[in-house]
Design a protein around this motif. Structure first.
Motif, mmCIF file in Angstrom:
data_model
loop_
_atom_site.group_PDB
_atom_site.id
_atom_site.type_symbol
_atom_site.label_atom_id
_atom_site.label_comp_id
_atom_site.label_asym_id
_atom_site.label_seq_id
_atom_site.Cartn_x
_atom_site.Cartn_y
_atom_site.Cartn_z
ATOM 1 N N GLU A 38 -40.352 94.647 24.882
ATOM 2 C CA GLU A 38 -41.525 94.723 25.746
ATOM 3 C C GLU A 38 -42.776 94.577 24.894
ATOM 4 N N ARG A 39 -43.754 93.825 25.378
ATOM 5 C CA ARG A 39 -44.938 93.505 24.585
ATOM 6 C C ARG A 39 -45.949 94.632 24.688
ATOM 7 N N SER A 40 -45.757 95.634 23.855
ATOM 8 C CA SER A 40 -46.592 96.826 23.906
ATOM 9 C C SER A 40 -46.643 97.466 22.530
ATOM 10 N N MET A 41 -47.840 97.857 22.104
ATOM 11 C CA MET A 41 -47.979 98.546 20.824
ATOM 12 C C MET A 41 -47.309 99.917 20.862
ATOM 13 N N GLU A 42 -47.386 100.563 22.016
ATOM 14 C CA GLU A 42 -46.743 101.870 22.156
ATOM 15 C C GLU A 42 -45.229 101.744 22.021
ATOM 16 N N VAL A 43 -44.652 100.737 22.656
ATOM 17 C CA VAL A 43 -43.209 100.516 22.563
ATOM 18 C C VAL A 43 -42.814 100.163 21.136
ATOM 19 N N ALA A 44 -43.627 99.353 20.455
ATOM 20 C CA ALA A 44 -43.329 99.006 19.065
ATOM 21 C C ALA A 44 -43.231 100.260 18.210
ATOM 22 N N GLY A 45 -44.128 101.210 18.424
ATOM 23 C CA GLY A 45 -44.080 102.461 17.676
ATOM 24 C C GLY A 45 -42.813 103.254 17.948
ATOM 25 N N LYS A 46 -42.384 103.277 19.205
ATOM 26 C CA LYS A 46 -41.168 104.009 19.555
ATOM 27 C C LYS A 46 -39.929 103.357 18.934
ATOM 28 N N VAL A 47 -39.890 102.023 18.924
ATOM 29 C CA VAL A 47 -38.745 101.321 18.351
ATOM 30 C C VAL A 47 -38.650 101.577 16.856
ATOM 31 N N VAL A 48 -39.775 101.460 16.159
ATOM 32 C CA VAL A 48 -39.768 101.688 14.712
ATOM 33 C C VAL A 48 -39.410 103.140 14.395
ATOM 34 N N ASP A 49 -39.916 104.063 15.182
ATOM 35 C CA ASP A 49 -39.587 105.476 14.968
ATOM 36 C C ASP A 49 -38.084 105.717 15.148
ATOM 37 N N TRP A 50 -37.496 105.116 16.179
ATOM 38 C CA TRP A 50 -36.051 105.264 16.420
ATOM 39 C C TRP A 50 -35.272 104.689 15.248
ATOM 40 N N LEU A 51 -35.653 103.518 14.766
ATOM 41 C CA LEU A 51 -34.953 102.881 13.652
ATOM 42 C C LEU A 51 -35.093 103.694 12.370
ATOM 43 N N ASP A 52 -36.260 104.268 12.153
ATOM 44 C CA ASP A 52 -36.485 105.118 10.974
ATOM 45 C C ASP A 52 -35.517 106.299 10.980
ATOM 46 N N HIS A 53 -35.424 106.991 12.107
ATOM 47 C CA HIS A 53 -34.540 108.150 12.218
ATOM 48 C C HIS A 53 -33.067 107.740 12.101
ATOM 49 N N GLU A 54 -32.718 106.634 12.726
ATOM 50 C CA GLU A 54 -31.330 106.192 12.689
ATOM 51 C C GLU A 54 -30.909 105.795 11.274
ATOM 52 N N ALA A 55 -31.771 105.079 10.571
ATOM 53 C CA ALA A 55 -31.451 104.660 9.206
ATOM 54 C C ALA A 55 -31.301 105.864 8.282
ATOM 55 N N LEU A 56 -32.158 106.843 8.447
ATOM 56 C CA LEU A 56 -32.096 108.019 7.586
ATOM 57 C C LEU A 56 -30.874 108.874 7.885
ATOM 58 N N SER A 57 -30.546 109.045 9.154
ATOM 59 C CA SER A 57 -29.449 109.939 9.522
ATOM 60 C C SER A 57 -28.076 109.330 9.280
ATOM 61 N N THR A 58 -27.981 107.994 9.274
ATOM 62 C CA THR A 58 -26.677 107.346 9.117
ATOM 63 C C THR A 58 -26.522 106.608 7.794
ATOM 64 N N HIS A 59 -27.585 106.585 6.982
ATOM 65 C CA HIS A 59 -27.556 105.879 5.690
ATOM 66 C C HIS A 59 -27.271 104.382 5.866
ATOM 67 N N ARG A 60 -27.673 103.843 6.991
ATOM 68 C CA ARG A 60 -27.493 102.413 7.233
ATOM 69 C C ARG A 60 -28.794 101.665 6.980
ATOM 70 N N LYS A 61 -28.643 100.411 6.580
ATOM 71 C CA LYS A 61 -29.800 99.552 6.409
ATOM 72 C C LYS A 61 -30.226 99.014 7.769
ATOM 73 N N ILE A 62 -31.525 98.936 7.975
ATOM 74 C CA ILE A 62 -32.030 98.413 9.247
ATOM 75 C C ILE A 62 -31.754 96.915 9.324
ATOM 76 N N ASN A 63 -31.010 96.509 10.342
ATOM 77 C CA ASN A 63 -30.665 95.102 10.524
ATOM 78 C C ASN A 63 -30.774 94.745 12.007
ATOM 79 N N ARG A 64 -30.384 93.522 12.352
ATOM 80 C CA ARG A 64 -30.517 93.084 13.736
ATOM 81 C C ARG A 64 -29.648 93.900 14.683
ATOM 82 N N ALA A 65 -28.470 94.292 14.223
ATOM 83 C CA ALA A 65 -27.591 95.087 15.081
ATOM 84 C C ALA A 65 -28.233 96.430 15.415
ATOM 85 N N MET A 66 -28.842 97.064 14.411
ATOM 86 C CA MET A 66 -29.500 98.344 14.661
ATOM 87 C C MET A 66 -30.730 98.150 15.544
ATOM 88 N N ALA A 67 -31.431 97.024 15.350
ATOM 89 C CA ALA A 67 -32.589 96.735 16.192
ATOM 90 C C ALA A 67 -32.173 96.596 17.655
#
Length: 227
Positions: A188-217
């Motif tokens: 969705e074309r929204s700055m607010e949504v972009a922040g939520k997506v990046v925040d989710w990816l940050d938490h997921e990468a840290l908690s699972t020790h996975r590298k952020i990739n297209r599948a995680m996105a």
């Protein structure tokens, strides 16, 4: 048999990421160029009242906060303007989220008059222009007709890409351009949504020790329902 090394699930520590509000932090593209040019020209404005209108997530509040910092302006929700009447005497003012039915017309009219008399500026954000606010006070209608109107478009690909890269950088995360391109083309074309997506990816990468990739996105957009 070689045992697979298992990483314990790490519960990420949630720390607030404060968005930068300096002029250097403001990203630019065709979608917001008129608004950026306007705050760069301050105080050489065509009117002491500016209304910045645009859809949710287009960056209105960020631009308003950048201007507030440079102009020493107070930031007040439009719905609470009646509680801050005396503060307009000495300050420039940002009035956030003007909307039909949420405006004290007498308070706004007197705020306009005091700001004009003292040479102060007012910056109003809204999802729509004043003509849709259904203002009934004739004198306030006249004042709003003199306001300078600027419209923000939804973030374009350039702005959204810049923003996502910056959000990852703010979290000291490296991400491949292909991941950002994937997000921009599908989210969705929204700055607010972009922040939520990046925040989710940050938490997921840290908690699972996975590298952020297209599948995680893809997982992020599915989890947040923004694809």
């Amino acid at each position: 048999m070689t045992k697979r090394k298992l990483f314990p699930v790490q519960i990420p520590l949630t720390l607030p990421i404060e968005p930068g509000i300096s002029r250097a932090d403001l990203l630019e593209s065709q979608a917001n160029q008129l608004a950026v040019d306007l705050i760069d020209r301050w105080p050489d404005w065509p009117s002491n009242v500016v209304v910045l209108a645009g859809p949710v997530g287009s960056g209105k509040s960020h631009i308003a906060r950048v201007w507030a910092q440079s102009s020493n302006a107070m930031i007040i929700p439009m719905a609470e303007i009646v509680s801050y009447q005396n503060m307009a005497d000495t300050n420039n003012l940002v009035l956030e989220d003007a909307a039909k039915g949420a405006i004290d017309e007498e308070a706004l009219f007197h705020t306009f008059n005091r700001a004009k008399a003292r040479g102060n500026f007012i910056f109003i954000t809204s999802r729509s222009f004043p003509s849709s606010w259904l203002i009934e006070l004739p004198d306030l209608v006249s004042r709003l007709r003199l306001a300078h109107l600027v419209e923000l478009e939804e973030p374009d690909d350039t702005l959204l890409s810049q923003l996502i890269f910056k959000l990852f950088s703010d979290r000291q995360l490296e991400v491949q351009p292909q991941v950002v391109e994937y997000l921009v083309s599908r989210m969705e074309r929204s700055m607010e949504v972009a922040g939520k997506v990046v925040d989710w990816l940050d938490h997921e990468a840290l908690s699972t020790h996975r590298k952020i990739n297209r599948a995680m996105a893809a997982d992020a957009m599915a989890a947040l329902g923004v694809s």
